[in-house]
Design a protein around this motif. Structure first.
Motif, PDB file in Angstrom:
ATOM      1  N   ASN A  64       0.854  -1.185   0.000  1.00  0.00           N
ATOM      2  CA  ASN A  64       0.000   0.000   0.000  1.00  0.00           C
ATOM      3  C   ASN A  64       0.890   1.234   0.000  1.00  0.00           C
ATOM      4  O   ASN A  64       2.114   1.135   0.078  1.00  0.00           O
ATOM      5  CB  ASN A  64      -0.970   0.005   1.186  1.00  0.00           C
ATOM      6  CG  ASN A  64      -0.288   0.234   2.522  1.00  0.00           C
ATOM      7  OD1 ASN A  64       0.919   0.040   2.688  1.00  0.00           O
ATOM      8  ND2 ASN A  64      -1.063   0.637   3.509  1.00  0.00           N
ATOM      9  N   SER A  65       0.279   2.384  -0.094  1.00  0.00           N
ATOM     10  CA  SER A  65       0.994   3.657   0.001  1.00  0.00           C
ATOM     11  C   SER A  65       0.275   4.520   1.017  1.00  0.00           C
ATOM     12  O   SER A  65      -0.930   4.757   0.900  1.00  0.00           O
ATOM     13  CB  SER A  65       1.031   4.368  -1.353  1.00  0.00           C
ATOM     14  OG  SER A  65       1.603   5.654  -1.206  1.00  0.00           O
ATOM     15  N   VAL A  66       1.043   4.987   2.006  1.00  0.00           N
ATOM     16  CA  VAL A  66       0.513   5.798   3.095  1.00  0.00           C
ATOM     17  C   VAL A  66       1.495   6.939   3.354  1.00  0.00           C
ATOM     18  O   VAL A  66       2.696   6.698   3.511  1.00  0.00           O
ATOM     19  CB  VAL A  66       0.343   4.961   4.389  1.00  0.00           C
ATOM     20  CG1 VAL A  66      -0.126   5.817   5.543  1.00  0.00           C
ATOM     21  CG2 VAL A  66      -0.581   3.787   4.146  1.00  0.00           C
ATOM     22  N   SER A  67       0.986   8.164   3.403  1.00  0.00           N
ATOM     23  CA  SER A  67       1.871   9.279   3.752  1.00  0.00           C
ATOM     24  C   SER A  67       2.315   9.120   5.202  1.00  0.00           C
ATOM     25  O   SER A  67       1.571   8.610   6.047  1.00  0.00           O
ATOM     26  CB  SER A  67       1.162  10.616   3.550  1.00  0.00           C
ATOM     27  OG  SER A  67      -0.015  10.695   4.332  1.00  0.00           O
ATOM     28  N   LYS A  69       3.247  10.574   8.774  1.00  0.00           N
ATOM     29  CA  LYS A  69       2.877  11.728   9.599  1.00  0.00           C
ATOM     30  C   LYS A  69       4.072  12.674   9.767  1.00  0.00           C
ATOM     31  O   LYS A  69       5.193  12.232  10.025  1.00  0.00           O
ATOM     32  CB  LYS A  69       2.388  11.253  10.969  1.00  0.00           C
ATOM     33  CG  LYS A  69       1.855  12.369  11.826  1.00  0.00           C
ATOM     34  CD  LYS A  69       1.325  11.844  13.147  1.00  0.00           C
ATOM     35  CE  LYS A  69       0.789  12.997  13.974  1.00  0.00           C
ATOM     36  NZ  LYS A  69       0.256  12.557  15.241  1.00  0.00           N
ATOM     37  N   TRP A  79      -2.615  10.796   2.884  1.00  0.00           N
ATOM     38  CA  TRP A  79      -3.356   9.718   2.228  1.00  0.00           C
ATOM     39  C   TRP A  79      -3.035   8.395   2.897  1.00  0.00           C
ATOM     40  O   TRP A  79      -2.021   8.251   3.563  1.00  0.00           O
ATOM     41  CB  TRP A  79      -3.056   9.659   0.726  1.00  0.00           C
ATOM     42  CG  TRP A  79      -1.675   9.218   0.356  1.00  0.00           C
ATOM     43  CD1 TRP A  79      -1.253   7.934   0.126  1.00  0.00           C
ATOM     44  CD2 TRP A  79      -0.516  10.045   0.176  1.00  0.00           C
ATOM     45  NE1 TRP A  79       0.089   7.929  -0.192  1.00  0.00           N
ATOM     46  CE2 TRP A  79       0.557   9.207  -0.172  1.00  0.00           C
ATOM     47  CE3 TRP A  79      -0.287  11.416   0.269  1.00  0.00           C
ATOM     48  CZ2 TRP A  79       1.840   9.689  -0.428  1.00  0.00           C
ATOM     49  CZ3 TRP A  79       0.991  11.890   0.019  1.00  0.00           C
ATOM     50  CH2 TRP A  79       2.031  11.046  -0.326  1.00  0.00           C
ATOM     51  N   SER A  80      -3.937   7.440   2.729  1.00  0.00           N
ATOM     52  CA  SER A  80      -3.765   6.118   3.315  1.00  0.00           C
ATOM     53  C   SER A  80      -4.437   5.089   2.412  1.00  0.00           C
ATOM     54  O   SER A  80      -5.643   4.864   2.494  1.00  0.00           O
ATOM     55  CB  SER A  80      -4.373   6.073   4.721  1.00  0.00           C
ATOM     56  OG  SER A  80      -4.158   4.815   5.303  1.00  0.00           O
ATOM     57  N   LYS A  82      -5.220   1.344   0.923  1.00  0.00           N
ATOM     58  CA  LYS A  82      -5.440   0.025   1.510  1.00  0.00           C
ATOM     59  C   LYS A  82      -4.510  -0.995   0.867  1.00  0.00           C
ATOM     60  O   LYS A  82      -4.079  -0.834  -0.275  1.00  0.00           O
ATOM     61  CB  LYS A  82      -6.895  -0.396   1.310  1.00  0.00           C
ATOM     62  CG  LYS A  82      -7.853   0.491   2.060  1.00  0.00           C
ATOM     63  CD  LYS A  82      -9.282   0.055   1.870  1.00  0.00           C
ATOM     64  CE  LYS A  82     -10.171   1.012   2.669  1.00  0.00           C
ATOM     65  NZ  LYS A  82     -11.563   0.828   2.411  1.00  0.00           N
ATOM     66  N   TYR A  99       6.501   8.795   1.943  1.00  0.00           N
ATOM     67  CA  TYR A  99       5.426   7.822   2.142  1.00  0.00           C
ATOM     68  C   TYR A  99       6.024   6.438   2.349  1.00  0.00           C
ATOM     69  O   TYR A  99       7.218   6.216   2.121  1.00  0.00           O
ATOM     70  CB  TYR A  99       4.453   7.841   0.951  1.00  0.00           C
ATOM     71  CG  TYR A  99       5.123   7.647  -0.376  1.00  0.00           C
ATOM     72  CD1 TYR A  99       5.321   6.376  -0.889  1.00  0.00           C
ATOM     73  CD2 TYR A  99       5.576   8.726  -1.124  1.00  0.00           C
ATOM     74  CE1 TYR A  99       5.949   6.190  -2.103  1.00  0.00           C
ATOM     75  CE2 TYR A  99       6.201   8.557  -2.341  1.00  0.00           C
ATOM     76  CZ  TYR A  99       6.393   7.280  -2.827  1.00  0.00           C
ATOM     77  OH  TYR A  99       7.028   7.095  -4.029  1.00  0.00           O
ATOM     78  N   CYS A 101       5.108   1.909   2.623  1.00  0.00           N
ATOM     79  CA  CYS A 101       4.244   0.731   2.554  1.00  0.00           C
ATOM     80  C   CYS A 101       4.169   0.239   3.993  1.00  0.00           C
ATOM     81  O   CYS A 101       5.198  -0.114   4.589  1.00  0.00           O
ATOM     82  CB  CYS A 101       4.847  -0.330   1.639  1.00  0.00           C
ATOM     83  SG  CYS A 101       3.974  -1.906   1.686  1.00  0.00           S
ATOM     84  N   THR A 102       2.983   0.225   4.559  1.00  0.00           N
ATOM     85  CA  THR A 102       2.833  -0.090   5.979  1.00  0.00           C
ATOM     86  C   THR A 102       3.442  -1.435   6.362  1.00  0.00           C
ATOM     87  O   THR A 102       4.245  -1.493   7.297  1.00  0.00           O
ATOM     88  CB  THR A 102       1.349  -0.013   6.390  1.00  0.00           C
ATOM     89  OG1 THR A 102       0.852   1.281   6.040  1.00  0.00           O
ATOM     90  CG2 THR A 102       1.176  -0.238   7.879  1.00  0.00           C
TER      91      THR A 102
END
Length: 148
Positions: A64-67, A69, A79-80, A82, A99, A101-102
């Protein structure tokens, strides 16, 4: 009234090129990049302009791709995405966006977007990255500073 119409037309014509020429970029989320890096965004560093769109493409499952904090410019929308889903984001604010990948952050799966000038680079560089993410972040920051 004619003066208002002329002013409106002039203002609109200044905005039109931004709308017409906004670019769309793709970043792959992959298990193995072309350079052999395992768990990577490709490209790892992307330079865009405010108004452009970036789409994170799922090349391999499990990403996934998540900005991150505090690792995007002030006023920018976080953005987050899934897991296993593509996500498109419109970059509106100039600066550096980091960003992750969780599930693969600890393996160094981070990337960066520079929109216009990297106005918040010092603030982003001061964030604590650990392990392999620290190594990748250091490489990204060096590339940004070198203008790559």
């Amino acid at each position: 009234m004619k003066l208002f119409a002329t002013a409106f037309a002039a203002a609109f014509s200044l905005l039109l090129p931004t709308v017409l020429y906004a670019a769309d970029y793709k970043v792959e989320m992959t298990n193995k990049a072309a350079d052999g890096t395992v768990m990577a965004f490709e490209p790892r560093l992307l330079r865009v302009q405010p108004g452009d769109t970036v789409t994170f493409i799922l090349k391999d499952k499990g990403h996934n791709s998540v900005s991150i904090k505090n690792a995007i410019p002030d006023g920018a929308a976080p953005w987050s995405g899934k897991i296993n889903q593509e996500i498109s984001i419109k970059i509106e604010v100039p600066g550096v966006y980091i960003y992750q990948c969780t599930p693969h952050f600890s393996m160094g799966m981070i990337g960066a977007i520079v929109a216009g000038e990297p106005v918040n680079l010092a603030a982003v560089k001061s964030l604590p990255f650990n392990g392999k993410a620290k190594k990748i972040a250091t490489e990204i920051f060096a590339a940004i500073e070198a203008g790559k």
